[in-house]
Design a protein around this motif. Structure first.
Motif, PDB file in Angstrom:
ATOM      1  N   GLU A 171       0.838  -1.197   0.000  1.00  0.00           N
ATOM      2  CA  GLU A 171       0.000   0.000   0.000  1.00  0.00           C
ATOM      3  C   GLU A 171       0.875   1.249   0.000  1.00  0.00           C
ATOM      4  O   GLU A 171       1.948   1.281   0.591  1.00  0.00           O
ATOM      5  CB  GLU A 171      -0.892   0.007   1.234  1.00  0.00           C
ATOM      6  N   ASN A 172       0.394   2.300  -0.662  1.00  0.00           N
ATOM      7  CA  ASN A 172       1.120   3.567  -0.699  1.00  0.00           C
ATOM      8  C   ASN A 172       0.644   4.419   0.479  1.00  0.00           C
ATOM      9  O   ASN A 172      -0.245   5.247   0.345  1.00  0.00           O
ATOM     10  CB  ASN A 172       0.883   4.276  -2.032  1.00  0.00           C
ATOM     11  N   THR A 173       1.251   4.199   1.639  1.00  0.00           N
ATOM     12  CA  THR A 173       0.845   4.917   2.847  1.00  0.00           C
ATOM     13  C   THR A 173       1.723   6.121   3.130  1.00  0.00           C
ATOM     14  O   THR A 173       1.477   6.861   4.075  1.00  0.00           O
ATOM     15  CB  THR A 173       0.903   3.970   4.066  1.00  0.00           C
ATOM     16  N   GLY A 174       2.747   6.325   2.339  1.00  0.00           N
ATOM     17  CA  GLY A 174       3.673   7.427   2.565  1.00  0.00           C
ATOM     18  C   GLY A 174       4.706   7.098   3.633  1.00  0.00           C
ATOM     19  O   GLY A 174       5.603   7.872   3.890  1.00  0.00           O
ATOM     20  N   GLY A 175       4.595   5.920   4.238  1.00  0.00           N
ATOM     21  CA  GLY A 175       5.535   5.495   5.279  1.00  0.00           C
ATOM     22  C   GLY A 175       6.563   4.536   4.714  1.00  0.00           C
ATOM     23  O   GLY A 175       6.740   4.398   3.508  1.00  0.00           O
ATOM     24  N   ASN A 176       7.234   3.845   5.614  1.00  0.00           N
ATOM     25  CA  ASN A 176       8.252   2.885   5.228  1.00  0.00           C
ATOM     26  C   ASN A 176       7.591   1.542   4.927  1.00  0.00           C
ATOM     27  O   ASN A 176       6.994   0.944   5.808  1.00  0.00           O
ATOM     28  CB  ASN A 176       9.283   2.752   6.361  1.00  0.00           C
ATOM     29  N   ASN A 177       7.679   1.076   3.686  1.00  0.00           N
ATOM     30  CA  ASN A 177       7.067  -0.176   3.267  1.00  0.00           C
ATOM     31  C   ASN A 177       8.071  -1.302   3.085  1.00  0.00           C
ATOM     32  O   ASN A 177       7.773  -2.301   2.447  1.00  0.00           O
ATOM     33  CB  ASN A 177       6.300   0.014   1.954  1.00  0.00           C
ATOM     34  N   SER A 178       9.280  -1.135   3.613  1.00  0.00           N
ATOM     35  CA  SER A 178      10.296  -2.165   3.441  1.00  0.00           C
ATOM     36  C   SER A 178      11.232  -2.187   4.644  1.00  0.00           C
ATOM     37  O   SER A 178      11.262  -1.259   5.449  1.00  0.00           O
ATOM     38  CB  SER A 178      11.094  -1.929   2.162  1.00  0.00           C
ATOM     39  N   SER A 179      11.966  -3.277   4.739  1.00  0.00           N
ATOM     40  CA  SER A 179      12.927  -3.458   5.817  1.00  0.00           C
ATOM     41  C   SER A 179      14.116  -4.213   5.257  1.00  0.00           C
ATOM     42  O   SER A 179      13.969  -5.014   4.329  1.00  0.00           O
ATOM     43  CB  SER A 179      12.281  -4.250   6.959  1.00  0.00           C
ATOM     44  N   GLY A 180      15.274  -3.994   5.802  1.00  0.00           N
ATOM     45  CA  GLY A 180      16.465  -4.720   5.389  1.00  0.00           C
ATOM     46  C   GLY A 180      16.911  -5.666   6.491  1.00  0.00           C
ATOM     47  O   GLY A 180      16.909  -5.312   7.661  1.00  0.00           O
ATOM     48  N   MET A 181      17.241  -6.869   6.118  1.00  0.00           N
ATOM     49  CA  MET A 181      17.780  -7.848   7.060  1.00  0.00           C
ATOM     50  C   MET A 181      19.186  -8.205   6.590  1.00  0.00           C
ATOM     51  O   MET A 181      19.367  -8.575   5.436  1.00  0.00           O
ATOM     52  CB  MET A 181      16.907  -9.101   7.107  1.00  0.00           C
ATOM     53  N   ILE A 182      20.160  -8.076   7.476  1.00  0.00           N
ATOM     54  CA  ILE A 182      21.537  -8.421   7.136  1.00  0.00           C
ATOM     55  C   ILE A 182      22.093  -9.317   8.232  1.00  0.00           C
ATOM     56  O   ILE A 182      22.839  -8.873   9.100  1.00  0.00           O
ATOM     57  CB  ILE A 182      22.397  -7.155   6.930  1.00  0.00           C
ATOM     58  N   PRO A 183      21.722 -10.605   8.209  1.00  0.00           N
ATOM     59  CA  PRO A 183      22.216 -11.524   9.235  1.00  0.00           C
ATOM     60  C   PRO A 183      23.456 -12.287   8.772  1.00  0.00           C
ATOM     61  O   PRO A 183      23.701 -12.459   7.577  1.00  0.00           O
ATOM     62  CB  PRO A 183      21.049 -12.482   9.425  1.00  0.00           C
ATOM     63  N   PHE A 184      24.222 -12.741   9.751  1.00  0.00           N
ATOM     64  CA  PHE A 184      25.302 -13.699   9.526  1.00  0.00           C
ATOM     65  C   PHE A 184      24.853 -14.992  10.173  1.00  0.00           C
ATOM     66  O   PHE A 184      24.495 -15.012  11.351  1.00  0.00           O
ATOM     67  CB  PHE A 184      26.618 -13.207  10.133  1.00  0.00           C
ATOM     68  N   SER A 185      24.844 -16.073   9.415  1.00  0.00           N
ATOM     69  CA  SER A 185      24.360 -17.364   9.909  1.00  0.00           C
ATOM     70  C   SER A 185      25.511 -18.333  10.089  1.00  0.00           C
ATOM     71  O   SER A 185      26.375 -18.444   9.223  1.00  0.00           O
ATOM     72  CB  SER A 185      23.363 -17.981   8.922  1.00  0.00           C
ATOM     73  N   LEU A 186      25.506 -19.033  11.208  1.00  0.00           N
ATOM     74  CA  LEU A 186      26.413 -20.156  11.431  1.00  0.00           C
ATOM     75  C   LEU A 186      25.584 -21.423  11.254  1.00  0.00           C
ATOM     76  O   LEU A 186      24.546 -21.577  11.898  1.00  0.00           O
ATOM     77  CB  LEU A 186      27.016 -20.091  12.827  1.00  0.00           C
ATOM     78  N   VAL A 187      26.041 -22.313  10.370  1.00  0.00           N
ATOM     79  CA  VAL A 187      25.239 -23.474   9.978  1.00  0.00           C
ATOM     80  C   VAL A 187      26.038 -24.758  10.179  1.00  0.00           C
ATOM     81  O   VAL A 187      27.166 -24.875   9.703  1.00  0.00           O
ATOM     82  CB  VAL A 187      24.814 -23.370   8.498  1.00  0.00           C
ATOM     83  N   GLY A 188      25.450 -25.709  10.879  1.00  0.00           N
ATOM     84  CA  GLY A 188      25.980 -27.063  10.976  1.00  0.00           C
ATOM     85  C   GLY A 188      25.002 -28.008  10.303  1.00  0.00           C
ATOM     86  O   GLY A 188      23.789 -27.823  10.411  1.00  0.00           O
ATOM     87  N   ARG A 189      25.520 -29.012   9.601  1.00  0.00           N
ATOM     88  CA  ARG A 189      24.607 -29.894   8.871  1.00  0.00           C
ATOM     89  C   ARG A 189      25.126 -31.337   8.850  1.00  0.00           C
ATOM     90  O   ARG A 189      26.324 -31.569   8.962  1.00  0.00           O
ATOM     91  CB  ARG A 189      24.375 -29.372   7.463  1.00  0.00           C
ATOM     92  N   VAL A 190      24.185 -32.243   8.675  1.00  0.00           N
ATOM     93  CA  VAL A 190      24.474 -33.658   8.482  1.00  0.00           C
ATOM     94  C   VAL A 190      23.768 -34.081   7.206  1.00  0.00           C
ATOM     95  O   VAL A 190      22.579 -33.799   7.034  1.00  0.00           O
ATOM     96  CB  VAL A 190      23.978 -34.508   9.666  1.00  0.00           C
ATOM     97  N   GLY A 191      24.510 -34.726   6.306  1.00  0.00           N
ATOM     98  CA  GLY A 191      23.938 -35.125   5.028  1.00  0.00           C
ATOM     99  C   GLY A 191      24.053 -36.613   4.761  1.00  0.00           C
ATOM    100  O   GLY A 191      24.984 -37.267   5.238  1.00  0.00           O
ATOM    101  N   PHE A 192      23.092 -37.125   3.992  1.00  0.00           N
ATOM    102  CA  PHE A 192      23.070 -38.521   3.586  1.00  0.00           C
ATOM    103  C   PHE A 192      23.134 -38.554   2.056  1.00  0.00           C
ATOM    104  O   PHE A 192      22.279 -38.002   1.374  1.00  0.00           O
ATOM    105  CB  PHE A 192      21.788 -39.190   4.092  1.00  0.00           C
ATOM    106  N   HIS A 193      24.179 -39.200   1.536  1.00  0.00           N
ATOM    107  CA  HIS A 193      24.453 -39.221   0.095  1.00  0.00           C
ATOM    108  C   HIS A 193      23.793 -40.432  -0.568  1.00  0.00           C
ATOM    109  O   HIS A 193      23.781 -41.515  -0.012  1.00  0.00           O
ATOM    110  CB  HIS A 193      25.966 -39.275  -0.143  1.00  0.00           C
ATOM    111  N   PHE A 194      23.215 -40.179  -1.734  1.00  0.00           N
ATOM    112  CA  PHE A 194      22.613 -41.277  -2.491  1.00  0.00           C
ATOM    113  C   PHE A 194      22.796 -41.039  -3.980  1.00  0.00           C
ATOM    114  O   PHE A 194      23.206 -39.992  -4.414  1.00  0.00           O
ATOM    115  CB  PHE A 194      21.125 -41.448  -2.132  1.00  0.00           C
TER     116      PHE A 194
END
Length: 194
Positions: A171-194
Motif C-alpha cells: 500500500e502507498n501509505t507514505g511510510g516505510n514499506n520495506s525493511s532490510g535484514m543483514i544476518p550472519f548465519s552459522l550453519v551445521g549440517r548432516v547429510g546422507f548421500h545417495f
C-alpha cells in the motif's frame, strides 16, 4: 549377548566405513541443518541472535561444482527499539547456492567450499503488531567445509552472510514499506548421500 555385539559392530562398520574411505562418489545429498542468525546491522525489527534449523538438498555436478536448495527458519526476540517483540521468525523459503569446491583430491575426507546464492526470505510479525512482517529477495555468500565419514554420511559447517530486502506492505501509505535484514548465519549440517 554375543549376537548383539556382532550386530552392533557390523552396523558401526557399515555406518562409519573403513579408515581408507574418502569422499563420497554419490552426487546427491539430502540432509538436516541447525543454524543460528546474528543480525549484523540494527534495523526495524531489531532482533537478538536466534536459533533455528531446516532441510537441504544438494546436487553435485562434478568434483568442483554443486547446487544446494534449502528451506530453514530461525526464531528471534526483539532488541533495542523492538524490545519486547518476541517470536519473530526469519525464514529462507527457499534459498539456492552454487558452490565451488576447492580440492580435487577424491581421497581426502575434507571438502572445503565457497558459495554464492539467492533466496526468498520472509519475516513474521512477532508478538507486537508493528507491520514488520513481509517477504522479499536477497543474496548470500557462504564459506565452509564438509567432512565425509563414509560414502553415505557427511557433516559440515559454514558461515553465511545474507542480505535481504523485505517488503512489508504494497500500500502507498507514505511510510516505510520495506525493511532490510543483514544476518550472519552459522550453519551445521548432516547429510546422507545417495
Amino acid at each position: 549377548m554375543k549376537k548383539l555385539l556382532v550386530v552392533s559392530l557390523t552396523v558401526f562398520a557399515v555406518a562409519f566405513g573403513s579408515p581408507a574411505f574418502a569422499r563420497s562418489s554419490k552426487n546427491m545429498t539430502i540432509g538436516i541443518m541447525a543454524m543460528g542468525n546474528i543480525q549484523l546491522i540494527d534495523t526495524i525489527p531489531d532482533i537478538d541472535p536466534g536459533p533455528g534449523g531446516g532441510v537441504y538438498f544438494d546436487y553435485r555436478f562434478n568434483q568442483r561444482f554443486s547446487i544446494t536448495i534449502d528451506a530453514w527458519a530461525t526464531t528471534h526476540g526483539g532488541n533495542g527499539p523492538s524490545n519486547g517483540d518476541e517470536g519473530i521468525e526469519f525464514l529462507g523459503i527457499p534459498t539456492f547456492t552454487i558452490k565451488l569446491y576447492f580440492m580435487d583430491d577424491e581421497g581426502n575426507k575434507w571438502d572445503p567450499f565457497a558459495g554464492l546464492g539467492l533466496g526468498v526470505f520472509a519475516l513474521s510479525e512477532g508478538s507486537v503488531e508493528n507491520s514488520t512482517n513481509g517477504i522479499g529477495l536477497g543474496g548470500q555468500l557462504e564459506v565452509g567445509f564438509d567432512y565425509h565419514f563414509t560414502n553415505v554420511i557427511s557433516a559440515g559447517f559454514s558461515g553465511v552472510f545474507r542480505s535481504a530486502a523485505i517488503i512489508t506492505s504494497l500500500e502507498n501509505t507514505g511510510g516505510n514499506n520495506s525493511s532490510g535484514m543483514i544476518p550472519f548465519s552459522l550453519v551445521g549440517r548432516v547429510g546422507f548421500h545417495f
